[in-house]
Design an enzyme around this catalytic site. Structure first.
Site, PDB file in Angstrom:
ATOM      1  CB  ALA A  69     -46.119   3.713 -10.340  1.00  0.00           C
ATOM      2  CD  GLN A 109     -41.987  11.507  -0.320  1.00  0.00           C
ATOM      3  OE1 GLN A 109     -40.809  10.766   0.094  1.00  0.00           O
ATOM      4  NE2 GLN A 109     -42.771  12.153   0.021  1.00  0.00           N
ATOM      5  CG  ASP A 142     -46.611   8.655 -12.390  1.00  0.00           C
ATOM      6  OD1 ASP A 142     -46.609   9.916 -12.546  1.00  0.00           O
ATOM      7  OD2 ASP A 142     -45.984   8.492 -11.096  1.00  0.00           O
ATOM      8  N   GLY A 191     -53.924   9.114  -2.168  1.00  0.00           N
ATOM      9  CA  GLY A 191     -53.723  10.692  -2.643  1.00  0.00           C
ATOM     10  C   GLY A 191     -54.717  11.432  -1.919  1.00  0.00           C
ATOM     11  CG  ASP A 201     -54.794   9.595  10.067  1.00  0.00           C
ATOM     12  OD1 ASP A 201     -54.158  10.528  10.159  1.00  0.00           O
ATOM     13  OD2 ASP A 201     -55.171   9.217   8.937  1.00  0.00           O
ATOM     14  CG  HIS A 205     -55.389  11.175   5.882  1.00  0.00           C
ATOM     15  ND1 HIS A 205     -54.810  10.872   6.803  1.00  0.00           N
ATOM     16  CD2 HIS A 205     -54.645  11.862   5.045  1.00  0.00           C
ATOM     17  CE1 HIS A 205     -53.496  11.284   6.622  1.00  0.00           C
ATOM     18  NE2 HIS A 205     -53.551  11.821   5.259  1.00  0.00           N
TER      19      HIS A 205
HETATM   20  P1  NAI Z   1     -45.152  12.404  -5.097  1.00  0.00           P
HETATM   21  O1  NAI Z   1     -45.166  13.593  -5.655  1.00  0.00           O
HETATM   22  O2  NAI Z   1     -43.728  11.884  -4.580  1.00  0.00           O
HETATM   23  O3  NAI Z   1     -45.776  11.402  -6.060  1.00  0.00           O
HETATM   24  C1  NAI Z   1     -46.619  11.553  -6.762  1.00  0.00           C
HETATM   25  C2  NAI Z   1     -47.005  10.675  -8.095  1.00  0.00           C
HETATM   26  O4  NAI Z   1     -47.872  10.897  -8.456  1.00  0.00           O
HETATM   27  C3  NAI Z   1     -45.836  11.550  -8.976  1.00  0.00           C
HETATM   28  O5  NAI Z   1     -44.967  10.423  -9.700  1.00  0.00           O
HETATM   29  C4  NAI Z   1     -46.744  12.103 -10.039  1.00  0.00           C
HETATM   30  O6  NAI Z   1     -46.394  12.150 -11.255  1.00  0.00           O
HETATM   31  C5  NAI Z   1     -47.854  11.082 -10.001  1.00  0.00           C
HETATM   32  N1  NAI Z   1     -49.338  11.689 -10.337  1.00  0.00           N
HETATM   33  C6  NAI Z   1     -49.771  12.822 -10.328  1.00  0.00           C
HETATM   34  N2  NAI Z   1     -51.162  12.929 -10.852  1.00  0.00           N
HETATM   35  C7  NAI Z   1     -51.117  11.686 -11.273  1.00  0.00           C
HETATM   36  C8  NAI Z   1     -52.431  11.159 -12.242  1.00  0.00           C
HETATM   37  N3  NAI Z   1     -53.418  12.049 -12.566  1.00  0.00           N
HETATM   38  N4  NAI Z   1     -52.140   9.827 -12.390  1.00  0.00           N
HETATM   39  C9  NAI Z   1     -51.135   9.234 -12.157  1.00  0.00           C
HETATM   40  N5  NAI Z   1     -50.068   9.404 -11.389  1.00  0.00           N
HETATM   41  C10 NAI Z   1     -50.296  10.967 -11.005  1.00  0.00           C
HETATM   42  O7  NAI Z   1     -46.083  12.253  -3.710  1.00  0.00           O
HETATM   43  P2  NAI Z   1     -46.005  11.115  -2.617  1.00  0.00           P
HETATM   44  O8  NAI Z   1     -45.445  11.674  -1.582  1.00  0.00           O
HETATM   45  O9  NAI Z   1     -45.996   9.825  -3.256  1.00  0.00           O
HETATM   46  O10 NAI Z   1     -47.662  11.271  -2.405  1.00  0.00           O
HETATM   47  C11 NAI Z   1     -48.753  10.801  -3.054  1.00  0.00           C
HETATM   48  C12 NAI Z   1     -50.065  11.180  -2.452  1.00  0.00           C
HETATM   49  O11 NAI Z   1     -50.308  10.661  -0.985  1.00  0.00           O
HETATM   50  C13 NAI Z   1     -50.159  12.740  -1.906  1.00  0.00           C
HETATM   51  O12 NAI Z   1     -51.332  13.305  -2.523  1.00  0.00           O
HETATM   52  C14 NAI Z   1     -49.962  12.812  -0.405  1.00  0.00           C
HETATM   53  O13 NAI Z   1     -50.624  13.912  -0.016  1.00  0.00           O
HETATM   54  C15 NAI Z   1     -50.724  11.677  -0.142  1.00  0.00           C
HETATM   55  N6  NAI Z   1     -50.656  10.943   1.180  1.00  0.00           N
HETATM   56  C16 NAI Z   1     -51.595  10.373   1.782  1.00  0.00           C
HETATM   57  C17 NAI Z   1     -51.511   9.833   2.927  1.00  0.00           C
HETATM   58  C18 NAI Z   1     -52.595   9.249   3.804  1.00  0.00           C
HETATM   59  O14 NAI Z   1     -52.399   9.002   4.825  1.00  0.00           O
HETATM   60  N7  NAI Z   1     -53.755   9.009   2.990  1.00  0.00           N
HETATM   61  C19 NAI Z   1     -50.196   9.921   3.843  1.00  0.00           C
HETATM   62  C20 NAI Z   1     -49.154  10.569   3.088  1.00  0.00           C
HETATM   63  C21 NAI Z   1     -49.239  11.093   1.954  1.00  0.00           C
END
Ligand code: NAI
Length: 324
Positions: free
Chosen positions: A8, A11, A38, A126, A158, A186
């Site tokens: 949460a 980004q 988080d 994720g 996608d 993906h």
């Molecule tokens: P980010 O790094 O800005 O945020 C991730 C958040 O998850 C952080 O606040 C972190 O503390 C938290 N986190 C990490 N491990 C955790 C856990 N075990 N339990 C709860 N929270 C946890 O990353 P962002 O940019 O928000 O991206 C998140 C994910 O989404 C990444 O894995 C990224 O690759 C994926 N993603 C997937 C897309 C899709 O189309 N399926 C597209 C874009 C991103």
């Protein structure tokens, strides 16, 4: 409805939560309670996001909880958006990434099955999202209670990327394009397939009529779009990913008059082994999704589908030991 969002403080979370609270995901007359998960070190940042959510005075936001405990976050949840994941660090191999995420998603799948509403809908964002969804589902099945069909991976970004590229190529408005499909993982291996796509009754394949563009421009552009965004923005896609998550869940819950691509656990159709979370075309009605079956797969398409399937089978093999 109770909506649990993991990651949460990240980004995507920052683009997602405000739209859920404003009613864009579950409807403009559906109050929501946000249950935010988080890591312990991110709790202060989650509190900051909650302060901003308060400051929006959203009429539909009926409550909020922040926690680092999955059992609390998923308690009675109707929708779980699993956004938080372990990013790939320097020197980390793909196998290490799969294992690190396996540890997260086995815990979360179990916690969902033990705590959430029995009809919970789960969308994994994720990455690697298909295999993370596969892992969460496998852990949930061991507990029972929840519906194993309801553990999805997100292919909608996608799908949306493909629609925009096609709109630009054909000069037709995005809203006129129907029946897009993205098959598979993906990842850059996914296969965006517009053979069935229509625009105001016209075949989009006939409008494009350019196999070289399909093979050499369209598929690489859609497949590598994530990397192109990182290159341009210095950060990975966030608002568009959040938008896709909203689209996926909104269509699932409220229905859609178009085909939508969802990463769903395979029921064996199209030769995809059962349980593999694979992007397929779906129809959504009355709160249910249904895979569209019987579409013709030509030789070129089968070749593409086999490549993305192979990647997912390899990922499945890499996490098999964790699921015993
Ligand atoms: P980010 O790094 O800005 O945020 C991730 C958040 O998850 C952080 O606040 C972190 O503390 C938290 N986190 C990490 N491990 C955790 C856990 N075990 N339990 C709860 N929270 C946890 O990353 P962002 O940019 O928000 O991206 C998140 C994910 O989404 C990444 O894995 C990224 O690759 C994926 N993603 C997937 C897309 C899709 O189309 N399926 C597209 C874009 C991103």
């Amino acid at each position: 409805m109770r909506v649990a969002v993991t990651g949460a403080a990240g980004q995507i979370g920052y683009s997602l939560l405000f739209r859920i609270a404003s009613g864009e995901m579950l409807g403009k007359d559906q109050p929501v309670i946000l249950q935010l998960l988080d890591l312990p070190q991110a709790q202060k940042a989650v509190k900051g996001v909650m302060m901003e959510l308060e400051d929006c005075a959203f009429p539909l936001l009926a409550g909020m909880v922040a926690t680092d405990d999955p059992n609390v976050a998923f308690k009675d949840a109707d929708v779980c958006l699993l956004v938080g994941a372990r990013p790939r660090g320097p020197g980390m191999e793909r196998a290490d990434l799969l294992t690190a995420n396996g540890a997260i998603f086995t815990v979360q799948g179990k916690a969902i099955a033990e705590n959430a509403n029995e009809n919970v809908r789960v969308l994994v964002v994720g990455n690697p999202c298909n295999t993370n969804a596969y892992i969460a589902r496998a852990a949930a099945i061991k507990v029972g209670r929840t519906n194993p069909d309801n553990y999805h991976g997100m292919l909608r970004l996608d799908h949306n990327r493909a629609l925009s590229q096609l709109a630009a190529k054909t000069g037709r408005p995005v809203a006129s394009l129907k029946k897009m499909v993205v098959w598979g993982n993906h990842s850059p291996s996914m296969y965006a397939d517009y053979r069935f796509c229509e625009s105001n009754g016209d075949s989009v394949k006939a409008l494009v009529n350019d196999h070289a563009w399909n093979n050499d421009v369209f598929l690489p552009t859609v497949g590598k779009r994530g990397a192109a965004i990182i290159e341009a923005r210095g950060l990975s896609s966030a608002a568009s990913a959040a938008n896709a998550a909203i689209d996926h869940v909104r269509d699932w819950v409220l229905g859609s008059d178009d085909w939508v691509t969802m990463g769903v656990p395979s029921d064996g159709s199209y030769g995809i082994p059962e349980g593999i979370v694979f992007g397929v075309p779906c129809e959504c009605k009355d709160g249910q999704f249904k895979v569209i079956k019987g579409l013709e797969i030509d030789e070129y398409s089968q070749g593409k589908i086999s490549i993305t399937l192979k990647e997912l089978e390899d990922e499945r093999a890499a996490v098999a030991d964790m699921l015993k």
